[in-house]
Design a protein around this motif. Sequence first.
Motif, mmCIF file in Angstrom:
data_model
loop_
_atom_site.group_PDB
_atom_site.id
_atom_site.type_symbol
_atom_site.label_atom_id
_atom_site.label_comp_id
_atom_site.label_asym_id
_atom_site.label_seq_id
_atom_site.Cartn_x
_atom_site.Cartn_y
_atom_site.Cartn_z
ATOM 1 N N ILE A 70 0.843 -1.203 0.000
ATOM 2 C CA ILE A 70 0.000 0.000 0.000
ATOM 3 C C ILE A 70 0.875 1.250 0.000
ATOM 4 C CG2 ILE A 70 -1.659 1.341 1.360
ATOM 5 C CD1 ILE A 70 -2.895 -1.369 2.195
ATOM 6 N N LEU A 71 1.920 1.254 0.831
ATOM 7 C CA LEU A 71 2.826 2.402 0.849
ATOM 8 C C LEU A 71 3.497 2.589 -0.514
ATOM 9 C CD1 LEU A 71 4.275 4.690 2.358
ATOM 10 C CD2 LEU A 71 6.009 3.013 2.990
ATOM 11 N N LEU A 72 3.938 1.489 -1.118
ATOM 12 C CA LEU A 72 4.573 1.567 -2.431
ATOM 13 C C LEU A 72 3.602 2.132 -3.466
ATOM 14 C CD1 LEU A 72 7.023 1.098 -4.225
ATOM 15 C CD2 LEU A 72 6.250 -1.279 -4.529
ATOM 16 N N LEU A 73 2.350 1.707 -3.421
ATOM 17 C CA LEU A 73 1.349 2.230 -4.349
ATOM 18 C C LEU A 73 1.177 3.744 -4.200
ATOM 19 C CD1 LEU A 73 -1.390 -0.535 -4.134
ATOM 20 C CD2 LEU A 73 -0.142 0.137 -6.190
ATOM 21 N N GLN A 77 2.230 6.524 -6.955
ATOM 22 C CA GLN A 77 1.202 7.423 -7.495
ATOM 23 C C GLN A 77 1.585 8.877 -7.261
ATOM 24 O OE1 GLN A 77 -1.737 6.243 -9.229
ATOM 25 N NE2 GLN A 77 -1.474 8.348 -9.874
ATOM 26 N N LEU A 78 2.095 9.184 -6.079
ATOM 27 C CA LEU A 78 2.558 10.547 -5.802
ATOM 28 C C LEU A 78 3.719 10.927 -6.714
ATOM 29 C CD1 LEU A 78 2.357 10.709 -1.910
ATOM 30 C CD2 LEU A 78 1.167 12.213 -3.525
ATOM 31 N N ALA A 79 4.646 10.003 -6.914
ATOM 32 C CA ALA A 79 5.789 10.275 -7.794
ATOM 33 C C ALA A 79 5.304 10.576 -9.211
ATOM 34 C CB ALA A 79 6.756 9.096 -7.799
ATOM 35 N N GLU A 80 4.327 9.815 -9.689
ATOM 36 C CA GLU A 80 3.785 10.071 -11.026
ATOM 37 C C GLU A 80 3.157 11.468 -11.093
ATOM 38 O OE1 GLU A 80 0.537 8.356 -14.254
ATOM 39 O OE2 GLU A 80 0.679 7.393 -12.296
ATOM 40 N N ILE A 81 2.385 11.812 -10.072
ATOM 41 C CA ILE A 81 1.732 13.128 -10.047
ATOM 42 C C ILE A 81 2.773 14.244 -10.041
ATOM 43 C CG2 ILE A 81 0.377 14.691 -8.571
ATOM 44 C CD1 ILE A 81 -1.260 12.137 -7.758
ATOM 45 N N LEU A 95 -1.030 18.046 0.289
ATOM 46 C CA LEU A 95 -2.326 17.451 0.644
ATOM 47 C C LEU A 95 -3.204 17.198 -0.582
ATOM 48 C CD1 LEU A 95 -4.116 16.331 2.838
ATOM 49 C CD2 LEU A 95 -5.043 18.630 3.174
ATOM 50 N N PRO A 96 -3.387 18.166 -1.476
ATOM 51 C CA PRO A 96 -4.166 17.845 -2.681
ATOM 52 C C PRO A 96 -3.544 16.725 -3.519
ATOM 53 C CG PRO A 96 -4.002 20.214 -2.425
ATOM 54 C CD PRO A 96 -3.090 19.605 -1.400
ATOM 55 N N ALA A 97 -2.221 16.686 -3.595
ATOM 56 C CA ALA A 97 -1.565 15.607 -4.355
ATOM 57 C C ALA A 97 -1.834 14.258 -3.695
ATOM 58 C CB ALA A 97 -0.065 15.865 -4.448
ATOM 59 N N PHE A 98 -1.814 14.216 -2.372
ATOM 60 C CA PHE A 98 -2.092 12.966 -1.656
ATOM 61 C C PHE A 98 -3.532 12.519 -1.900
ATOM 62 C CE2 PHE A 98 -3.488 10.677 2.167
ATOM 63 C CZ PHE A 98 -2.607 9.608 2.121
ATOM 64 N N ILE A 99 -4.469 13.451 -1.833
ATOM 65 C CA ILE A 99 -5.883 13.116 -2.065
ATOM 66 C C ILE A 99 -6.079 12.622 -3.497
ATOM 67 C CG2 ILE A 99 -8.210 14.094 -2.243
ATOM 68 C CD1 ILE A 99 -7.408 15.896 0.176
ATOM 69 N N VAL A 100 -5.444 13.284 -4.449
ATOM 70 C CA VAL A 100 -5.533 12.850 -5.849
ATOM 71 C C VAL A 100 -4.939 11.455 -6.005
ATOM 72 C CG1 VAL A 100 -4.673 13.288 -8.190
ATOM 73 C CG2 VAL A 100 -5.637 15.151 -6.844
ATOM 74 N N SER A 101 -3.838 11.183 -5.331
ATOM 75 C CA SER A 101 -3.216 9.856 -5.452
ATOM 76 C C SER A 101 -4.129 8.774 -4.878
ATOM 77 C CB SER A 101 -1.838 9.827 -4.794
ATOM 78 O OG SER A 101 -1.938 9.920 -3.400
ATOM 79 N N ILE A 102 -4.764 9.044 -3.746
ATOM 80 C CA ILE A 102 -5.694 8.068 -3.161
ATOM 81 C C ILE A 102 -6.882 7.857 -4.099
ATOM 82 C CG2 ILE A 102 -7.277 7.620 -1.225
ATOM 83 C CD1 ILE A 102 -4.233 7.333 -0.581
ATOM 84 N N ARG A 103 -7.411 8.967 -4.656
ATOM 85 C CA ARG A 103 -8.524 8.853 -5.604
ATOM 86 C C ARG A 103 -8.132 8.006 -6.806
ATOM 87 N NH1 ARG A 103 -9.601 13.975 -8.624
ATOM 88 N NH2 ARG A 103 -8.101 13.013 -10.004
ATOM 89 N N GLU A 104 -6.961 8.276 -7.363
ATOM 90 C CA GLU A 104 -6.507 7.528 -8.542
ATOM 91 C C GLU A 104 -6.319 6.044 -8.229
ATOM 92 O OE1 GLU A 104 -6.345 8.677 -11.724
ATOM 93 O OE2 GLU A 104 -7.300 10.425 -10.806
ATOM 94 N N LEU A 105 -5.821 5.736 -7.045
ATOM 95 C CA LEU A 105 -5.636 4.327 -6.668
ATOM 96 C C LEU A 105 -6.980 3.636 -6.477
ATOM 97 C CD1 LEU A 105 -2.582 4.652 -4.279
ATOM 98 C CD2 LEU A 105 -2.612 3.624 -6.569
ATOM 99 N N LEU A 106 -7.945 4.323 -5.880
ATOM 100 C CA LEU A 106 -9.280 3.732 -5.729
ATOM 101 C C LEU A 106 -9.944 3.513 -7.086
ATOM 102 C CD1 LEU A 106 -10.628 5.713 -2.637
ATOM 103 C CD2 LEU A 106 -10.018 3.277 -2.741
ATOM 104 N N ILE A 107 -9.781 4.482 -7.975
ATOM 105 C CA ILE A 107 -10.337 4.338 -9.327
ATOM 106 C C ILE A 107 -9.679 3.156 -10.035
ATOM 107 C CG2 ILE A 107 -10.408 5.443 -11.609
ATOM 108 C CD1 ILE A 107 -10.820 8.127 -10.072
#
Length: 184
Positions: A70-73, A77-81, A95-107
Amino acid sequence: MNAGTQIGLLLINTLFSFYIVVVMLRLLFALVHADFYNPISQFVVTLTNPPLRLLRRAIPPIGRVDSASILLLVVLQLAEIYLASALQGFVPPPLPAFIVSIRELLILLIYIYIGAIIIQALMSWVAAAGGGYNPVMGLLDSLTRPILAPIRRVVPLIGMIDLSPLVALLALNVALILVHSVLG
C-alpha cells in the motif's frame, strides 16, 4: 504544450501506470490468496519483489494486508503526479496531491475489478467450448470471488445464466461515481 513535454508525459504515465497496476495486482492476489505458483502470479511477484523486500524490512503487515504494498502504491502514485506536474511547470501542494493519489488508486482498484469481471465472463463463454486449464481463469476466479460470491447468494441463476457479474458491474460503476464525486 510542446512535443517533448507530451512525449515525457506519455512515458511517465505509461511506465508508472504499468508498475502501479502490477503492484496493485500483487496486493490483491495476496488478499484473495491467489495461486502463488501461477505463471502470471510469478511474473507479478518477480517485478514487485525488489522494492517490496526493502519496504517490508521497515513496514510490517497489518493483519492480512501488506502495508508495504500500500505504501509503495501511494509513493508511486505521488511520484507520477509530481513528475508529470513538474514536466508541465508546476508543483501541486502535498495534501491535494495525496488526495488525488488516493482517488486515482481507488479508481484503478475499481477498474481492475471491472476489467477482471468482464474478462472472466467473456473467457467463461470461450472456456466452456474449449475446456482445459487456463492460468488467467484461475487468477480471475480468485480475484473476483470476494465480490461475486456474496452477490451469487442473493441473485439466483436464471436458467443457466449467472447475472451476478452484471450486478457487480453495476455496483462497481456506482462506486466509481461515488469516488469521483467525493474525492473529485
